[in-house]
Design an enzyme around this catalytic site. Sequence first.
Site, PDB file in Angstrom:
ATOM      1  N   HIS A 184       0.843  -1.194   0.000  1.00 17.85           N
ATOM      2  CA  HIS A 184       0.000   0.000   0.000  1.00 17.85           C
ATOM      3  C   HIS A 184       0.885   1.253   0.000  1.00 17.85           C
ATOM      4  O   HIS A 184       0.679   2.175  -0.803  1.00 17.85           O
ATOM      5  CB  HIS A 184      -0.924  -0.003   1.227  1.00 17.85           C
ATOM      6  CG  HIS A 184      -1.603   1.306   1.484  1.00 17.85           C
ATOM      7  ND1 HIS A 184      -2.595   1.815   0.665  1.00 17.85           N
ATOM      8  CD2 HIS A 184      -1.421   2.223   2.470  1.00 17.85           C
ATOM      9  CE1 HIS A 184      -2.993   2.983   1.141  1.00 17.85           C
ATOM     10  NE2 HIS A 184      -2.298   3.262   2.225  1.00 17.85           N
ATOM     11  N   ASP A 209       6.122  22.712 -25.886  1.00 19.25           N
ATOM     12  CA  ASP A 209       6.003  21.389 -25.262  1.00 19.25           C
ATOM     13  C   ASP A 209       7.126  21.264 -24.242  1.00 19.25           C
ATOM     14  O   ASP A 209       7.905  22.207 -24.054  1.00 19.25           O
ATOM     15  CB  ASP A 209       6.121  20.287 -26.339  1.00 19.25           C
ATOM     16  CG  ASP A 209       5.541  18.952 -25.873  1.00 19.25           C
ATOM     17  OD1 ASP A 209       5.255  18.825 -24.666  1.00 19.25           O
ATOM     18  OD2 ASP A 209       5.378  18.051 -26.695  1.00 19.25           O
ATOM     19  N   TRP A 245       6.939   0.124   3.914  1.00 15.70           N
ATOM     20  CA  TRP A 245       7.354   0.818   2.679  1.00 15.70           C
ATOM     21  C   TRP A 245       8.781   1.318   2.787  1.00 15.70           C
ATOM     22  O   TRP A 245       9.439   1.583   1.787  1.00 15.70           O
ATOM     23  CB  TRP A 245       6.392   1.966   2.345  1.00 15.70           C
ATOM     24  CG  TRP A 245       6.661   3.270   3.042  1.00 15.70           C
ATOM     25  CD1 TRP A 245       6.224   3.640   4.272  1.00 15.70           C
ATOM     26  CD2 TRP A 245       7.426   4.374   2.533  1.00 15.70           C
ATOM     27  NE1 TRP A 245       6.665   4.897   4.576  1.00 15.70           N
ATOM     28  CE2 TRP A 245       7.408   5.382   3.526  1.00 15.70           C
ATOM     29  CE3 TRP A 245       8.117   4.618   1.345  1.00 15.70           C
ATOM     30  CZ2 TRP A 245       8.056   6.604   3.363  1.00 15.70           C
ATOM     31  CZ3 TRP A 245       8.770   5.840   1.194  1.00 15.70           C
ATOM     32  CH2 TRP A 245       8.735   6.813   2.201  1.00 15.70           C
ATOM     33  N   SER A 299      12.926   6.695 -13.832  1.00 14.73           N
ATOM     34  CA  SER A 299      11.831   7.441 -14.433  1.00 14.73           C
ATOM     35  C   SER A 299      11.712   8.830 -13.810  1.00 14.73           C
ATOM     36  O   SER A 299      11.580   9.838 -14.518  1.00 14.73           O
ATOM     37  CB  SER A 299      10.523   6.660 -14.251  1.00 14.73           C
ATOM     38  OG  SER A 299       9.413   7.445 -14.579  1.00 14.73           O
ATOM     39  N   SER A 300      11.794   8.900 -12.483  1.00 15.66           N
ATOM     40  CA  SER A 300      11.677  10.189 -11.779  1.00 15.66           C
ATOM     41  C   SER A 300      12.813  11.127 -12.164  1.00 15.66           C
ATOM     42  O   SER A 300      12.599  12.334 -12.370  1.00 15.66           O
ATOM     43  CB  SER A 300      11.706   9.976 -10.261  1.00 15.66           C
ATOM     44  OG  SER A 300      10.569   9.277  -9.843  1.00 15.66           O
ATOM     45  N   HIS A 322      13.079  11.728   3.812  1.00 25.82           N
ATOM     46  CA  HIS A 322      12.461  12.973   4.258  1.00 25.82           C
ATOM     47  C   HIS A 322      12.320  13.991   3.134  1.00 25.82           C
ATOM     48  O   HIS A 322      11.233  14.550   2.967  1.00 25.82           O
ATOM     49  CB  HIS A 322      13.119  13.577   5.488  1.00 25.82           C
ATOM     50  CG  HIS A 322      12.135  14.486   6.147  1.00 25.82           C
ATOM     51  ND1 HIS A 322      11.136  14.025   6.967  1.00 25.82           N
ATOM     52  CD2 HIS A 322      11.888  15.802   5.976  1.00 25.82           C
ATOM     53  CE1 HIS A 322      10.333  15.019   7.306  1.00 25.82           C
ATOM     54  NE2 HIS A 322      10.776  16.116   6.713  1.00 25.82           N
ATOM     55  N   GLU A 380      11.846  13.227   0.192  1.00 24.20           N
ATOM     56  CA  GLU A 380      10.768  12.612  -0.598  1.00 24.20           C
ATOM     57  C   GLU A 380       9.397  13.092  -0.130  1.00 24.20           C
ATOM     58  O   GLU A 380       8.492  13.322  -0.941  1.00 24.20           O
ATOM     59  CB  GLU A 380      10.875  11.086  -0.481  1.00 24.20           C
ATOM     60  CG  GLU A 380       9.673  10.314  -0.963  1.00 24.20           C
ATOM     61  CD  GLU A 380       9.446  10.420  -2.458  1.00 24.20           C
ATOM     62  OE1 GLU A 380       8.326  10.146  -2.896  1.00 24.20           O
ATOM     63  OE2 GLU A 380      10.389  10.765  -3.182  1.00 24.20           O
ATOM     64  N   TYR A 395       8.697  15.973   0.992  1.00 18.49           N
ATOM     65  CA  TYR A 395       8.489  17.320   0.450  1.00 18.49           C
ATOM     66  C   TYR A 395       8.340  17.283  -1.064  1.00 18.49           C
ATOM     67  O   TYR A 395       7.657  18.136  -1.644  1.00 18.49           O
ATOM     68  CB  TYR A 395       9.624  18.246   0.908  1.00 18.49           C
ATOM     69  CG  TYR A 395       9.519  18.473   2.386  1.00 18.49           C
ATOM     70  CD1 TYR A 395       8.597  19.376   2.896  1.00 18.49           C
ATOM     71  CD2 TYR A 395      10.269  17.721   3.283  1.00 18.49           C
ATOM     72  CE1 TYR A 395       8.436  19.538   4.256  1.00 18.49           C
ATOM     73  CE2 TYR A 395      10.113  17.875   4.641  1.00 18.49           C
ATOM     74  CZ  TYR A 395       9.199  18.793   5.130  1.00 18.49           C
ATOM     75  OH  TYR A 395       9.026  18.937   6.470  1.00 18.49           O
ATOM     76  N   SER A 408      -1.462  27.581  -4.761  1.00 18.85           N
ATOM     77  CA  SER A 408      -1.091  28.990  -4.972  1.00 18.85           C
ATOM     78  C   SER A 408      -1.620  29.531  -6.287  1.00 18.85           C
ATOM     79  O   SER A 408      -1.642  30.749  -6.485  1.00 18.85           O
ATOM     80  CB  SER A 408       0.440  29.137  -4.933  1.00 18.85           C
ATOM     81  OG  SER A 408       0.934  28.707  -3.694  1.00 18.85           O
ATOM     82  N   HIS A 444      14.950  12.618  12.462  1.00 15.51           N
ATOM     83  CA  HIS A 444      13.798  12.732  13.381  1.00 15.51           C
ATOM     84  C   HIS A 444      12.896  11.495  13.245  1.00 15.51           C
ATOM     85  O   HIS A 444      11.982  11.320  14.043  1.00 15.51           O
ATOM     86  CB  HIS A 444      13.037  14.042  13.194  1.00 15.51           C
ATOM     87  CG  HIS A 444      12.287  14.190  11.906  1.00 15.51           C
ATOM     88  ND1 HIS A 444      12.012  15.400  11.347  1.00 15.51           N
ATOM     89  CD2 HIS A 444      11.751  13.284  11.058  1.00 15.51           C
ATOM     90  CE1 HIS A 444      11.336  15.246  10.224  1.00 15.51           C
ATOM     91  NE2 HIS A 444      11.163  13.964  10.032  1.00 15.51           N
ATOM     92  N   HIS A 445      13.140  10.675  12.233  1.00 17.54           N
ATOM     93  CA  HIS A 445      12.426   9.398  12.121  1.00 17.54           C
ATOM     94  C   HIS A 445      13.074   8.323  12.997  1.00 17.54           C
ATOM     95  O   HIS A 445      12.614   7.185  13.004  1.00 17.54           O
ATOM     96  CB  HIS A 445      12.445   8.908  10.672  1.00 17.54           C
ATOM     97  CG  HIS A 445      11.741   9.834   9.724  1.00 17.54           C
ATOM     98  ND1 HIS A 445      10.427   9.672   9.362  1.00 17.54           N
ATOM     99  CD2 HIS A 445      12.174  10.938   9.068  1.00 17.54           C
ATOM    100  CE1 HIS A 445      10.082  10.632   8.510  1.00 17.54           C
ATOM    101  NE2 HIS A 445      11.117  11.413   8.329  1.00 17.54           N
ATOM    102  N   THR A 457       6.793  26.906   6.194  1.00 14.94           N
ATOM    103  CA  THR A 457       5.474  26.329   5.907  1.00 14.94           C
ATOM    104  C   THR A 457       4.378  27.255   6.424  1.00 14.94           C
ATOM    105  O   THR A 457       3.357  27.475   5.749  1.00 14.94           O
ATOM    106  CB  THR A 457       5.341  24.936   6.556  1.00 14.94           C
ATOM    107  OG1 THR A 457       6.497  24.163   6.228  1.00 14.94           O
ATOM    108  CG2 THR A 457       4.111  24.212   6.048  1.00 14.94           C
ATOM    109  N   LYS A 465       3.744  30.151   4.115  1.00 12.07           N
ATOM    110  CA  LYS A 465       2.861  29.792   3.003  1.00 12.07           C
ATOM    111  C   LYS A 465       1.389  29.857   3.434  1.00 12.07           C
ATOM    112  O   LYS A 465       0.556  30.458   2.744  1.00 12.07           O
ATOM    113  CB  LYS A 465       3.184  28.379   2.495  1.00 12.07           C
ATOM    114  CG  LYS A 465       4.466  28.313   1.690  1.00 12.07           C
ATOM    115  CD  LYS A 465       4.708  26.913   1.196  1.00 12.07           C
ATOM    116  CE  LYS A 465       5.737  26.905   0.090  1.00 12.07           C
ATOM    117  NZ  LYS A 465       5.338  27.651  -1.102  1.00 12.07           N
ATOM    118  N   ARG A 485       1.225   0.474  15.057  1.00  8.70           N
ATOM    119  CA  ARG A 485       0.813   0.240  13.675  1.00  8.70           C
ATOM    120  C   ARG A 485       1.398  -1.069  13.161  1.00  8.70           C
ATOM    121  O   ARG A 485       2.248  -1.685  13.800  1.00  8.70           O
ATOM    122  CB  ARG A 485       1.240   1.403  12.782  1.00  8.70           C
ATOM    123  CG  ARG A 485       2.740   1.634  12.670  1.00  8.70           C
ATOM    124  CD  ARG A 485       2.992   2.807  11.763  1.00  8.70           C
ATOM    125  NE  ARG A 485       4.425   3.096  11.634  1.00  8.70           N
ATOM    126  CZ  ARG A 485       4.952   3.725  10.585  1.00  8.70           C
ATOM    127  NH1 ARG A 485       4.181   4.096   9.587  1.00  8.70           N
ATOM    128  NH2 ARG A 485       6.237   3.979  10.533  1.00  8.70           N
TER     129      ARG A 485
END
Length: 502
Positions: free
Chosen positions: A44, A73, A109, A136-137, A220, A222, A224, A235, A269-270, A295, A298, A417
């Site tokens: 998932h 293009d 994951w 690809s990315s 991390h 990722e 963002y 925006s 922090h993880h 943040t 914004k 979890r």
Amino acid sequence: MYLLFSFTMLMIGGILALIIRAELFQPGLQFVNPQLFNQLTTMHGLIMVFGAIMPAFVGFANWMIPLQIGAADMAFARMNNLSFWLMIPAALTLVSSFFMPGGAPAAGWTLYAPLTLQMGPSMDGGIFAMHILGASSIMGSINIIVTILNMRAPGMTLMKMPLFCWTWLITAYLLIAVMPVLAGAITMTLTDRHFGTSFFNPAGGGDPVMYQHIFWFFGHPEVYIMILPAFGIISAIIPAFARKRLFGYTSMVYATASIAILSFMVWAHHMFTTGMPVTGQLFFMYATMLIAIPTGVKVFNWIATMWRGSMTFETPMLFAVGFIFVFTMGGFTGLILSVAPVDIQMQDTYYVVAHFHYVLVAGSLYAMFAGVYYWGPKWTGVMYSETCGKIHFWGSLIFFNVTFFPMHFLGLAGMPRRYADYPMQFADFNAVASVGAFGFGLMQVYFFFFVVLPMMRGKGKTAPAKPWEGAEGLEWEVPSPAPFHTFETPPKLNAAATKIIA
């Protein structure tokens, strides 16, 4: 193609999530055993992150960046094509891992060692799929950077560019910086599995915690990568429906860049529960809190744009306001989790699950819905049904909160979890969350059949070139649907257009 692929993956990932929620509806084992449960949670996460959210934002970039900067293009059409078609075998490899010996990977994951060192052949398939998706990315990012830097219309300086282009430019640099880090982590996992190395195997002198450091140095930023393009979409929408210029354009650009730079400085922090020295905990705690400042800039700028604006609440604006409300809640729970002693209590509980779903579902996904409703008429030449859009919004907002808000309480009460079973005291909140999850899933099916399909088939009121009264920018100066190779000769920006985009 990117958007349809990502919606397909959203549905597959959503079905896995609903199996998880069906299992957790009441205590005891109903439908799946614990091993399959962990496979479901792993797949998932991987499918939603790499198959649904990231390709969808690339789809938005392909549609909107050339339109917004006045280019014919994207810069590299063939590379773009390869970037898309690489995702198909990667997705098939990921999904088919359920049918390999031993079943799908069951390591979360994050694919933590030492779990990954003991998995069956599906783990190798998963690693291969991650490599392909990473390639690809990177190709998509190179394309976006070159397009934005080299193909803007005459007169459009960087500081007159629409904010969606800015957020994607910064996101593309982030992707190029961190995808090779993920590739390194999973390649080391692969060599540990098959070639006798011991990067993460303590028996050979390796360290499983090193995997976490490498992974989260990718993981991390990722997070963002999955939210910055959403900021760009919001925006664009809020000024249009407030009928005002975006408040604080320059500060928004600097805030986006600040978030991107700070995202490289907070990865551990993880990992507050891995035996980190107190000095390290303090650094990562304060660095994480620091991200709340840009943040917050914004969020305040969006609110200031709405302040005393001549607002109307069509579906794109509803999703944009819903985004601000629910994303801010997710941001606050993230701030709470940044406090090391609190995080040690909350680590791997449902509080964390609630936090990142508030950011990624109500953040990334809501922004994408807002973008589809806002730019969909420009893409298809057809207006969506406003009634269907509002049903989709209110259904999604209510069912989302019914699903994930109770998880805060479950986490505070100590429910971990990735467990298929739980004690009786957690039963009520889990039942509520499961009912909400099925409602939320149904709303996305409704969205496809009553909003997306009619627009794709051309059924509905013909969209004018500028369907939104307050919308500004080059994309609204071409007919709907926007023709391919829209700006064969780059448009010259007149003073009004320059003022609008700035």
